[in-house]
Design a protein around this motif. Sequence first.
Motif, mmCIF file in Angstrom:
data_model
loop_
_atom_site.group_PDB
_atom_site.id
_atom_site.type_symbol
_atom_site.label_atom_id
_atom_site.label_comp_id
_atom_site.label_asym_id
_atom_site.label_seq_id
_atom_site.Cartn_x
_atom_site.Cartn_y
_atom_site.Cartn_z
ATOM 1 N N ASP A 10 0.818 -1.216 0.000
ATOM 2 C CA ASP A 10 0.000 0.000 0.000
ATOM 3 C C ASP A 10 0.854 1.269 0.000
ATOM 4 N N LEU A 11 2.146 1.129 0.247
ATOM 5 C CA LEU A 11 3.010 2.285 0.463
ATOM 6 C C LEU A 11 2.928 3.348 -0.636
ATOM 7 N N PRO A 12 2.986 3.005 -1.929
ATOM 8 C CA PRO A 12 2.898 4.066 -2.948
ATOM 9 C C PRO A 12 1.591 4.860 -2.880
ATOM 10 N N PHE A 13 0.483 4.183 -2.590
ATOM 11 C CA PHE A 13 -0.810 4.859 -2.493
ATOM 12 C C PHE A 13 -0.856 5.763 -1.257
ATOM 13 N N ILE A 14 -0.300 5.265 -0.168
ATOM 14 C CA ILE A 14 -0.267 6.039 1.080
ATOM 15 C C ILE A 14 0.571 7.302 0.902
ATOM 16 N N MET A 15 1.733 7.163 0.271
ATOM 17 C CA MET A 15 2.594 8.327 0.085
ATOM 18 C C MET A 15 1.921 9.366 -0.815
ATOM 19 N N LYS A 16 1.135 8.929 -1.789
ATOM 20 C CA LYS A 16 0.399 9.871 -2.637
ATOM 21 C C LYS A 16 -0.677 10.595 -1.836
ATOM 22 N N VAL A 58 -10.681 2.424 3.043
ATOM 23 C CA VAL A 58 -10.877 1.924 1.688
ATOM 24 C C VAL A 58 -12.331 2.110 1.273
ATOM 25 N N GLU A 59 -12.494 2.670 0.067
ATOM 26 C CA GLU A 59 -13.827 2.820 -0.499
ATOM 27 C C GLU A 59 -13.751 2.470 -1.980
ATOM 28 N N ASN A 60 -14.680 1.609 -2.430
ATOM 29 C CA ASN A 60 -14.686 1.158 -3.829
ATOM 30 C C ASN A 60 -13.321 0.612 -4.250
ATOM 31 N N ASN A 61 -12.707 -0.173 -3.364
ATOM 32 C CA ASN A 61 -11.401 -0.800 -3.599
ATOM 33 C C ASN A 61 -10.254 0.187 -3.759
ATOM 34 N N ASN A 62 -10.457 1.438 -3.356
ATOM 35 C CA ASN A 62 -9.391 2.444 -3.417
ATOM 36 C C ASN A 62 -9.068 2.937 -2.021
ATOM 37 N N ILE A 63 -7.805 3.130 -1.756
ATOM 38 C CA ILE A 63 -7.382 3.719 -0.489
ATOM 39 C C ILE A 63 -7.647 5.215 -0.573
ATOM 40 N N VAL A 64 -8.493 5.713 0.317
ATOM 41 C CA VAL A 64 -8.890 7.120 0.286
ATOM 42 C C VAL A 64 -8.437 7.887 1.536
ATOM 43 N N GLY A 65 -7.924 7.165 2.528
ATOM 44 C CA GLY A 65 -7.461 7.810 3.746
ATOM 45 C C GLY A 65 -6.471 6.934 4.475
ATOM 46 N N VAL A 66 -5.761 7.541 5.406
ATOM 47 C CA VAL A 66 -4.736 6.830 6.160
ATOM 48 C C VAL A 66 -4.575 7.494 7.530
ATOM 49 N N PHE A 67 -4.218 6.701 8.524
ATOM 50 C CA PHE A 67 -3.912 7.235 9.851
ATOM 51 C C PHE A 67 -3.108 6.217 10.636
ATOM 52 N N ALA A 68 -2.362 6.717 11.603
ATOM 53 C CA ALA A 68 -1.634 5.847 12.537
ATOM 54 C C ALA A 68 -2.401 5.844 13.853
ATOM 55 N N PHE A 69 -2.408 4.682 14.496
ATOM 56 C CA PHE A 69 -3.074 4.552 15.794
ATOM 57 C C PHE A 69 -2.233 3.635 16.670
ATOM 58 N N VAL A 70 -1.811 4.180 17.807
ATOM 59 C CA VAL A 70 -0.935 3.442 18.716
ATOM 60 C C VAL A 70 -1.524 3.499 20.117
ATOM 61 N N ILE A 71 -1.721 2.339 20.708
ATOM 62 C CA ILE A 71 -2.176 2.273 22.095
ATOM 63 C C ILE A 71 -0.944 2.166 22.978
ATOM 64 N N GLY A 72 -0.852 3.085 23.934
ATOM 65 C CA GLY A 72 0.293 3.108 24.838
ATOM 66 C C GLY A 72 0.904 4.499 24.896
ATOM 67 N N ASP A 73 1.987 4.608 25.617
ATOM 68 C CA ASP A 73 2.631 5.883 25.897
ATOM 69 C C ASP A 73 3.122 6.583 24.633
ATOM 70 N N ALA A 98 -4.851 11.548 7.180
ATOM 71 C CA ALA A 98 -4.823 12.211 5.873
ATOM 72 C C ALA A 98 -5.854 11.580 4.945
ATOM 73 N N SER A 99 -6.304 12.391 4.005
ATOM 74 C CA SER A 99 -7.302 11.975 3.021
ATOM 75 C C SER A 99 -6.794 12.296 1.621
ATOM 76 N N ASP A 100 -7.293 11.565 0.643
ATOM 77 C CA ASP A 100 -6.941 11.885 -0.742
ATOM 78 C C ASP A 100 -7.838 12.991 -1.294
ATOM 79 N N CYS A 101 -8.696 13.544 -0.470
ATOM 80 C CA CYS A 101 -9.610 14.648 -0.808
ATOM 81 C C CYS A 101 -10.770 14.221 -1.704
ATOM 82 N N SER A 102 -10.941 12.929 -1.943
ATOM 83 C CA SER A 102 -12.047 12.466 -2.782
ATOM 84 C C SER A 102 -13.262 12.041 -1.960
ATOM 85 N N THR A 103 -13.049 11.815 -0.675
ATOM 86 C CA THR A 103 -14.096 11.249 0.171
ATOM 87 C C THR A 103 -14.196 12.038 1.466
#
Length: 163
Positions: A10-16, A58-73, A98-103
């Motif tokens: 997914d890395l290329p899509f995430i970086m975009k 993911v929406e319609n098989n496209n990555i449209v957003g991304v986020f990090a989530f960490v439980i702990g300190d 972050a969002s790709d601004c489409s959704t």
Amino acid sequence: MYIRKAESNDLPFIMKIYEKARLFMKNNGNPAQWWESGYPPEEIVRKDIDDRNLYVCVENNNIVGVFAFVIGDEPTYRKIEHGAWHSSMQYGTIHRVASDCSTRGIAKSCFDFCSQKCKYLRIDTHRDNKPMLAAIRNYGFRECGIIHVRDGSERIAFDYIVK
């Protein structure tokens, strides 16, 4: 829309998506937060994926957003100025939304997802990031004070206790 853990392919899509988010912030009154440093760099994103802390929307098989989530300190949350956290219980930290601004609704979907994983959430953002500030406040996060991120710049810190 559904949310899943990010995978290395997914890395290329995430970086975009992060590239689009930086441009959106620059063009909407927040030129300093991510633009100048090219944040987040690929190394951080790769580490988030390897640590299983990065999620994609993911929406319609496209990555449209991304986020990090960490439980702990979260080290940058140990010191808070001009306020205090509303709880000392274990928390989950939301980073790099972050969002790709489409959704629409990426932030709300992220917050809903994270609040199902942990009953106490923390997040921070730059004072010029008006769209994220609105999303955070509209969801019900409460302002706690000011924290400083690793480069020393300040961020407004918020928390949310799931009822």
